[in-house]
Design a protein around this motif. Structure first.
Motif, PDB file in Angstrom:
ATOM      1  N   MET A  67       0.840  -1.184   0.000  1.00  0.00           N
ATOM      2  CA  MET A  67       0.000   0.000   0.000  1.00  0.00           C
ATOM      3  C   MET A  67       0.887   1.249   0.000  1.00  0.00           C
ATOM      4  O   MET A  67       1.920   1.270   0.665  1.00  0.00           O
ATOM      5  CB  MET A  67      -0.866  -0.024   1.252  1.00  0.00           C
ATOM      6  N   PRO A  68       0.530   2.277  -0.767  1.00  0.00           N
ATOM      7  CA  PRO A  68       1.365   3.472  -0.791  1.00  0.00           C
ATOM      8  C   PRO A  68       1.420   4.156   0.569  1.00  0.00           C
ATOM      9  O   PRO A  68       0.435   4.172   1.311  1.00  0.00           O
ATOM     10  CB  PRO A  68       0.701   4.371  -1.826  1.00  0.00           C
ATOM     11  N   ALA A  69       2.561   4.724   0.885  1.00  0.00           N
ATOM     12  CA  ALA A  69       2.757   5.376   2.181  1.00  0.00           C
ATOM     13  C   ALA A  69       2.119   6.767   2.159  1.00  0.00           C
ATOM     14  O   ALA A  69       2.091   7.443   1.134  1.00  0.00           O
ATOM     15  CB  ALA A  69       4.242   5.495   2.485  1.00  0.00           C
ATOM     16  N   PHE A  70       1.594   7.181   3.296  1.00  0.00           N
ATOM     17  CA  PHE A  70       1.045   8.519   3.456  1.00  0.00           C
ATOM     18  C   PHE A  70       1.640   9.143   4.701  1.00  0.00           C
ATOM     19  O   PHE A  70       1.985   8.452   5.653  1.00  0.00           O
ATOM     20  CB  PHE A  70      -0.482   8.482   3.577  1.00  0.00           C
ATOM     21  N   SER A  71       1.768  10.455   4.679  1.00  0.00           N
ATOM     22  CA  SER A  71       2.235  11.178   5.852  1.00  0.00           C
ATOM     23  C   SER A  71       1.314  12.371   6.063  1.00  0.00           C
ATOM     24  O   SER A  71       0.612  12.793   5.153  1.00  0.00           O
ATOM     25  CB  SER A  71       3.675  11.658   5.647  1.00  0.00           C
TER      26      SER A  71
ATOM     27  N   VAL B 166       3.662  18.061  -2.710  1.00  0.00           N
ATOM     28  CA  VAL B 166       2.964  19.234  -2.191  1.00  0.00           C
ATOM     29  C   VAL B 166       1.605  18.786  -1.663  1.00  0.00           C
ATOM     30  O   VAL B 166       0.942  17.941  -2.269  1.00  0.00           O
ATOM     31  CB  VAL B 166       2.779  20.286  -3.306  1.00  0.00           C
ATOM     32  N   CYS B 167       1.193  19.337  -0.540  1.00  0.00           N
ATOM     33  CA  CYS B 167      -0.127  19.031   0.016  1.00  0.00           C
ATOM     34  C   CYS B 167      -1.180  19.627  -0.902  1.00  0.00           C
ATOM     35  O   CYS B 167      -1.153  20.820  -1.215  1.00  0.00           O
ATOM     36  CB  CYS B 167      -0.261  19.605   1.420  1.00  0.00           C
TER      37      CYS B 167
ATOM     38  N   LEU C  43      -3.760  13.992   5.152  1.00  0.00           N
ATOM     39  CA  LEU C  43      -2.877  12.951   4.647  1.00  0.00           C
ATOM     40  C   LEU C  43      -2.437  13.301   3.241  1.00  0.00           C
ATOM     41  O   LEU C  43      -3.237  13.729   2.416  1.00  0.00           O
ATOM     42  CB  LEU C  43      -3.599  11.599   4.643  1.00  0.00           C
ATOM     43  N   LYS C  44      -1.138  13.107   2.973  1.00  0.00           N
ATOM     44  CA  LYS C  44      -0.583  13.410   1.649  1.00  0.00           C
ATOM     45  C   LYS C  44       0.511  12.407   1.338  1.00  0.00           C
ATOM     46  O   LYS C  44       1.019  11.722   2.217  1.00  0.00           O
ATOM     47  CB  LYS C  44      -0.031  14.829   1.597  1.00  0.00           C
TER      48      LYS C  44
END
Length: 60
Positions: A25-29, A43-44, A37-38
């Protein structure tokens, strides 16, 4: 030397080869400005900030 006793069926061969569904699964921060979450190193899209600086001006 070991030799297969029977032919491997197409279904069994394709089941072994299909590892596409095992992709991570792609990582989000979280964005430091708005907390949305982005994707990391992007860029957000919500507030337009990247690393604490405004990159894209968003109308409030």
């Amino acid at each position: 030397m070991a030799v297969p006793k029977r032919k491997v069926s197409r279904a069994r061969r394709d089941k072994r080869r299909s590892n596409v569904w095992k992709l991570p699964m792609p990582a989000f921060s979280k964005c430091t400005q708005c907390g949305e979450l982005k994707a990391p190193h992007k860029v957000c899209l919500n507030c337009g900030y990247y690393k604490g600086r405004e990159v894209i001006s968003k109308e409030a």
